[in-house]
Design an enzyme around this catalytic site. Structure first.
Site, PDB file in Angstrom:
ATOM      1  N   LEU A  53     -45.866 -11.535 -33.539  1.00  0.00           N
ATOM      2  CA  LEU A  53     -46.357 -12.705 -34.272  1.00  0.00           C
ATOM      3  C   LEU A  53     -45.800 -13.970 -33.622  1.00  0.00           C
ATOM      4  CD1 LEU A  53     -46.543 -13.083 -38.136  1.00  0.00           C
ATOM      5  CD2 LEU A  53     -45.990 -15.008 -36.653  1.00  0.00           C
ATOM      6  N   HIS A  97     -32.513 -13.724 -34.354  1.00  0.00           N
ATOM      7  CA  HIS A  97     -32.490 -15.023 -33.684  1.00  0.00           C
ATOM      8  C   HIS A  97     -32.742 -16.106 -34.738  1.00  0.00           C
ATOM      9  CE1 HIS A  97     -33.840 -18.311 -31.074  1.00  0.00           C
ATOM     10  NE2 HIS A  97     -33.241 -17.677 -30.082  1.00  0.00           N
TER      11      HIS A  97
END
Length: 340
Positions: free
Chosen positions: A127, A231
């Site tokens: 995505l 992240h």
């Protein structure tokens, strides 16, 4: 402005390549390599065209298109069954307890063990939104539309669903986790290994990765600190996955130590709570509710945000959404409220 998520085609190569160059690295499912992306689009075409209703080594790629301009502003992917042609590796983080009677002390140590526990699962991934389109809930549209596709084609997907989140990497594109473990055995930097994996797959992991468990306490503090951490740019994605019912169950990405979240496919919130309705006309004076609506099988799949009103098993939608989905009165659509 209306955006529609649709099946990708070979003609989307230029747009997909342009998006890949914006990822900043560490994005295995979207490598900045035209040849590899072209091969993946061909694989996606074959997956949409495949006959049969059982899980297979499929890859479904979708593109987010601005219906007014035709510009591509995002993409996402679904893998039908991981581990079909190459092993699917994860690290499993576990705890071992040891007691010394002489010292009268108990010690608990965390271990990283290489495993294939998640083989056979389906996976959502890839995505990515163009930086100029990260508003208006488009990330939510891409994420949840994938689950609507899975529900529409449920026999093609496994009983478990997973998502791997990118782990923590520094500004130079390096991973402390990789440097502390795999980098010692592969003779390549994290960016080199990540790029190689994106193109060639994971067989080299099976060939070279140590099979014995690794004691976390032996790793440098910088590596220990990022275990199971997404992240910073992926924290919102992790929240969306958790809201859908996927959970971190101590599985880690073997490259960067990022978390893998897992859940039962039929218990994913969008799969469970979405329902089928028959289109019965355009929305009248009532404002309706903002929903995510999908229609079409396989290559004809389309999904978008819509203002809609539900009445029993009937649905009324705004004209722009009806046009974007290319549906007419009497057609069936799959819909769910936009809010999680």
């Amino acid at each position: 402005m209306t955006y529609v998520l649709r099946a990708a085609s070979i003609d989307d190569l230029d747009a997909l390549y342009d998006l890949s160059k914006l990822t900043g690295g560490g994005f295995t499912n979207l490598p900045a390599d035209r040849k590899v992306l072209g091969e993946r689009l061909e694989r996606s075409d074959a997956s949409f065209a495949r006959e049969g209703e059982v899980p297979d080594d499929d890859l479904y790629i979708f593109m987010l298109e601005d219906t007014e301009t035709g510009a591509i502003r995002g993409t996402c992917q679904i893998f039908g069954r991981v581990g079909s042609t190459q092993p699917f590796y994860s690290y499993r983080l576990s705890t071992t307890t040891q007691h010394s009677a002489e010292l009268d002390q108990t010690f608990r140590n965390q271990l990283l063990s290489l495993c294939n526990d998640l083989e056979g699962s389906s996976e959502v991934g890839g995505l990515f939104l163009h930086p100029a389109a990260r508003a208006g809930g488009l990330g939510l549209l891409l994420a949840r539309a994938r689950y609507l596709f899975i529900k529409q084609h449920r026999p093609r997907f496994g009983d478990k669903l997973l998502a791997e989140l990118r782990g923590v990497i520094d500004e130079g594109g390096h991973s402390h986790f990789w440097d502390a473990i795999a980098g010692r055995f592969f003779g390549m930097t994290f960016p080199e290994a990540d790029a190689f994996n994106a193109v060639h797959g994971t067989q080299f992991i099976a060939d070279l990765m140590p099979k014995t468990p690794i004691y976390v306490s032996l790793l440098p503090e910088a590596a220990r600190a990022v275990i199971g951490q997404p992240h910073p740019s992926g924290r919102a994605a992790m929240r969306m996955l958790e809201n859908e019912g996927l959970k971190y169950d101590h599985y880690l990405d073997i490259f960067d130590g990022g978390p893998t979240v897992v859940g039962d496919t039929d218990d994913v919130r969008t799969v469970k709570e979405s329902d089928w309705y028959q289109l019965d006309g355009t929305l009248g004076d009532a404002k309706g509710e903002k929903m995510i609506v999908a229609t079409g099988r396989l290559k004809d799949f389309r999904a978008c945000h819509a203002m809609a009103e539900i009445d029993g098993d009937q649905i009324y939608m705004d004209e722009a959404s009806i046009a974007a989905l290319d549906v007419e009165n009497g057609d069936r659509v799959l819909a769910i409220g936009r809010r999680l």
